[in-house]
Enzyme design. Sequence first.
Site, PDB file in Angstrom:
ATOM      1  N   CYS A  69      25.765   7.293  11.519  1.00  0.00           N
ATOM      2  CA  CYS A  69      24.090   7.541  11.710  1.00  0.00           C
ATOM      3  C   CYS A  69      23.408   7.091  12.585  1.00  0.00           C
ATOM      4  O   CYS A  69      23.304   5.701  13.150  1.00  0.00           O
ATOM      5  CB  CYS A  69      23.957   6.835  10.279  1.00  0.00           C
ATOM      6  SG  CYS A  69      21.859   6.585   9.780  1.00  0.00           S
ATOM      7  N   CYS A  72      20.597   4.717  11.633  1.00  0.00           N
ATOM      8  CA  CYS A  72      21.160   3.442  11.522  1.00  0.00           C
ATOM      9  C   CYS A  72      21.623   2.451  12.698  1.00  0.00           C
ATOM     10  O   CYS A  72      21.193   1.340  12.510  1.00  0.00           O
ATOM     11  CB  CYS A  72      22.560   3.473  10.607  1.00  0.00           C
ATOM     12  SG  CYS A  72      22.344   4.377   8.976  1.00  0.00           S
TER      13      CYS A  72
END
Length: 143
Positions: A69, A72
Amino acid sequence: MSDSLHLVCPKCQAVNRVPTARLDQQPNCGQCHQPLFTGHPVELTAATFARHLERNDIPLLVDFWAPWCGPCKTMAPAFVQAASMLEPRFRLAKVNTDAEQTLGAKYSIRSIPTLILFRGGRELARQAGAMTVQDIARWARSH
């Protein structure tokens, strides 16, 4: 706040009883003698999550994330910085939703990163999307 708090050791998972007055004095675990607060988020697994959720007397702020991600990865350094700002009043933790799919499903994680703030074993607040260190700290303190 009571006279003492229960805190789960991030290393050995032992539950420690720490006098509230000593919270800001870098307390160590009574079992493994490692610091109870390291200025870094604790990596939680399905095996350790429940213990931290149910046995810590301070709020638990969890970052549900995944290695692939982009947002993230962008937020990860801010979350580490937030740990050093918010400890010892909060325990910050990370859950890799790829490795811990049961936790992701249990908490209905639909997008990542998702921050969930728990207290006393219950969810208090949830926020999806990457945040800055200031936003993480402000959001956590506001609840």
